[in-house]
Design a protein around this motif. Structure first.
Motif, PDB file in Angstrom:
ATOM      1  N   LEU A  24      -9.075 -17.054  14.944  1.00  0.00           N
ATOM      2  CA  LEU A  24     -10.172 -17.566  14.022  1.00  0.00           C
ATOM      3  C   LEU A  24     -10.315 -16.557  12.714  1.00  0.00           C
ATOM      4  CD1 LEU A  24     -12.898 -18.561  16.782  1.00  0.00           C
ATOM      5  CD2 LEU A  24     -11.193 -20.010  15.526  1.00  0.00           C
ATOM      6  N   VAL A  25      -9.942 -17.098  11.608  1.00  0.00           N
ATOM      7  CA  VAL A  25      -9.909 -16.201  10.327  1.00  0.00           C
ATOM      8  C   VAL A  25     -11.168 -16.287   9.770  1.00  0.00           C
ATOM      9  CG1 VAL A  25      -8.985 -15.819   8.117  1.00  0.00           C
ATOM     10  CG2 VAL A  25      -7.594 -16.461  10.107  1.00  0.00           C
ATOM     11  N   GLY A  26     -12.119 -17.382   9.732  1.00  0.00           N
ATOM     12  CA  GLY A  26     -13.331 -17.689   9.069  1.00  0.00           C
ATOM     13  C   GLY A  26     -13.758 -18.908   8.894  1.00  0.00           C
ATOM     14  N   THR A  27     -14.714 -18.994   8.462  1.00  0.00           N
ATOM     15  CA  THR A  27     -15.503 -20.434   8.289  1.00  0.00           C
ATOM     16  C   THR A  27     -16.113 -20.893   6.909  1.00  0.00           C
ATOM     17  OG1 THR A  27     -17.651 -19.845   9.411  1.00  0.00           O
ATOM     18  CG2 THR A  27     -16.024 -20.555  10.850  1.00  0.00           C
ATOM     19  N   ILE A  60      -7.640 -15.684   3.151  1.00  0.00           N
ATOM     20  CA  ILE A  60      -6.784 -16.702   3.287  1.00  0.00           C
ATOM     21  C   ILE A  60      -5.348 -16.070   2.670  1.00  0.00           C
ATOM     22  CG2 ILE A  60      -6.077 -19.017   2.447  1.00  0.00           C
ATOM     23  CD1 ILE A  60      -9.184 -19.692   2.779  1.00  0.00           C
ATOM     24  N   GLY A  61      -5.602 -15.586   1.773  1.00  0.00           N
ATOM     25  CA  GLY A  61      -4.504 -14.867   0.664  1.00  0.00           C
ATOM     26  C   GLY A  61      -3.646 -13.907   1.590  1.00  0.00           C
ATOM     27  N   GLN A  62      -4.432 -12.781   2.192  1.00  0.00           N
ATOM     28  CA  GLN A  62      -3.802 -11.867   2.884  1.00  0.00           C
ATOM     29  C   GLN A  62      -3.036 -12.175   4.154  1.00  0.00           C
ATOM     30  OE1 GLN A  62      -7.209  -9.236   3.812  1.00  0.00           O
ATOM     31  NE2 GLN A  62      -7.624  -9.091   1.456  1.00  0.00           N
ATOM     32  N   GLN A 108     -15.897 -16.414  -1.270  1.00  0.00           N
ATOM     33  CA  GLN A 108     -15.193 -15.448  -2.130  1.00  0.00           C
ATOM     34  C   GLN A 108     -14.343 -14.779  -1.211  1.00  0.00           C
ATOM     35  OE1 GLN A 108     -14.877 -16.464  -5.316  1.00  0.00           O
ATOM     36  NE2 GLN A 108     -12.940 -15.421  -5.590  1.00  0.00           N
ATOM     37  N   GLU A 109     -15.079 -14.339  -0.358  1.00  0.00           N
ATOM     38  CA  GLU A 109     -14.385 -13.269   0.690  1.00  0.00           C
ATOM     39  C   GLU A 109     -13.245 -14.075   1.390  1.00  0.00           C
ATOM     40  OE1 GLU A 109     -17.288 -11.070   3.020  1.00  0.00           O
ATOM     41  OE2 GLU A 109     -18.178 -10.399   1.214  1.00  0.00           O
ATOM     42  N   LEU A 110     -13.558 -15.289   1.706  1.00  0.00           N
ATOM     43  CA  LEU A 110     -12.764 -15.946   2.682  1.00  0.00           C
ATOM     44  C   LEU A 110     -11.341 -16.227   2.016  1.00  0.00           C
ATOM     45  CD1 LEU A 110     -12.177 -17.312   5.322  1.00  0.00           C
ATOM     46  CD2 LEU A 110     -13.633 -19.299   4.516  1.00  0.00           C
TER      47      LEU A 110
END
Length: 331
Positions: free
Chosen positions: A241-244, A267-269, A261-263
């Protein structure tokens, strides 16, 4: 001048009409009785649990009805007075528990105190916690004493989206069957047979989902979701789970611009290729995030089955459909 005979004619006709109407009404009543069959009514809070209950009850031992309409969000649903009456009229209520039905908690407690038994599915499933920072938030301004009581019972820390693991659900079927026998008066031998059959179907579904997801490498099994609803799916099928989009384990909330913005950076990383929105919730924020991160947005069914006739109108087809969408979105 009208005779006695003339007077009796319309009266006799009226009596005949009344007699015919009585027969019609009587016939209609019998049809209704046969249609209902005198079956006990079991109410499930969500369409997902209603389908599970119907399968355990052999699709005919009970009249299984759903409280939250298909497509509704269990986190956000607020009951009406009519809903309260329907709940009290049922012989048993099957709820998820763990504060999933946030707006229903007080009504469920009141109905249970009034004598209607309530079976909480999550009480019979091995639960997992939310990922750090994803705890279920409360949006009804509970008093401090209530919050402390919930913390003592672990509410808010445990993920309530237990149905996303078919094996955990399969393991809870005997407990559900026992409650249907003891509380709703259903035939236990018939229930046992149906539990055995349905459990086999869920085991086969689990193997099928594994096969659907096989093309995804470990590096591709990354999830960004609308809210933290896929923890059990991730745990079962080895996803990260990367984020929501919406912080926390409830869909009742708002996206935070700074966190989004952090998410985008995450996503790019990580190389995430899809964001998973929900059919029961606005996808506006997810779509905006997808545009900013330059990834596609795929809509899943989460808190509800799909409409009748769709490819997600049963619990089994719902999980299969979601697995297929995830595999296609990330593949």
């Amino acid at each position: 001048m009208r005779t006695i005979t003339d007077i009796n004619k319309p009266v006799g006709g009226f009596i005949l009409v009344v007699a015919v109407l009585a027969l019609i009404v009587s016939g209609c009543g019998n049809d209704d009785d046969e249609a209902g069959g005198g079956l006990p009514t079991v109410m499930a809070t969500t369409s997902i649990w209603a389908d599970v209950v119907a399968n355990v009850a052999c699709d005919g031992l009970a009249d299984v009805i759903t409280l939250i309409p298909p497509g509704g969000d269990p986190h956000a649903f607020q009951p009406s007075l009519q809903d309260r009456g329907r709940m009290e009229a049922a012989v048993m209520i099957v709820a998820n528990g763990l504060d999933l039905e946030e707006g229903l908690e007080d009504t469920i407690d009141a109905v249970e105190e009034a004598g209607t038994p309530v079976f909480h599915m999550a009480d019979h499933i091995a639960t997992i916690g939310f990922a750090p920072g994803m705890e279920l938030e409360h949006h009804d301004e509970e008093e401090e004493e209530e919050e402390e009581e919930e913390e003592e019972h672990g509410h808010g820390a445990e993920d309530p989206h237990v149905w996303f693991d078919p094996i955990r659900v399969a393991d809870a079927l005997p407990a559900l069957s026992g409650a249907l026998a003891s509380e709703a008066g259903l035939d236990s031998a018939a229930l046992d047979a149906c539990v055995s059959e349905y459990r086999g179907e869920l085991m086969a579904l689990d193997a099928e989902i594994d096969e659907i997801l096989t093309p995804l490498s470990h590096e591709e099994r990354l999830l960004v979701t609308n809210h933290d609803a896929l923890g059990y799916f991730a745990d079962r099928y080895q996803f990260e789970l990367v984020g929501t989009v919406i912080p926390g384990g409830s869909s009742v909330g708002a996206a935070n611009p700074a966190e989004l913005q952090e998410l985008i950076g995450l996503i790019g990383q990580t190389g995430v290729t899809a964001i998973f929105a929900e059919s029961s919730h606005s996808s506006q924020d997810a779509e905006a995030l997808g545009r900013e991160a330059d990834v596609q947005v795929v809509t899943l069914d989460t808190g509800s089955l799909g409409p009748a006739g769709s490819d997600s109108d049963t619990y089994i087809s719902y999980l299969r459909s979601n697995a297929q969408k995830i595999a296609e979105g990330l593949g």
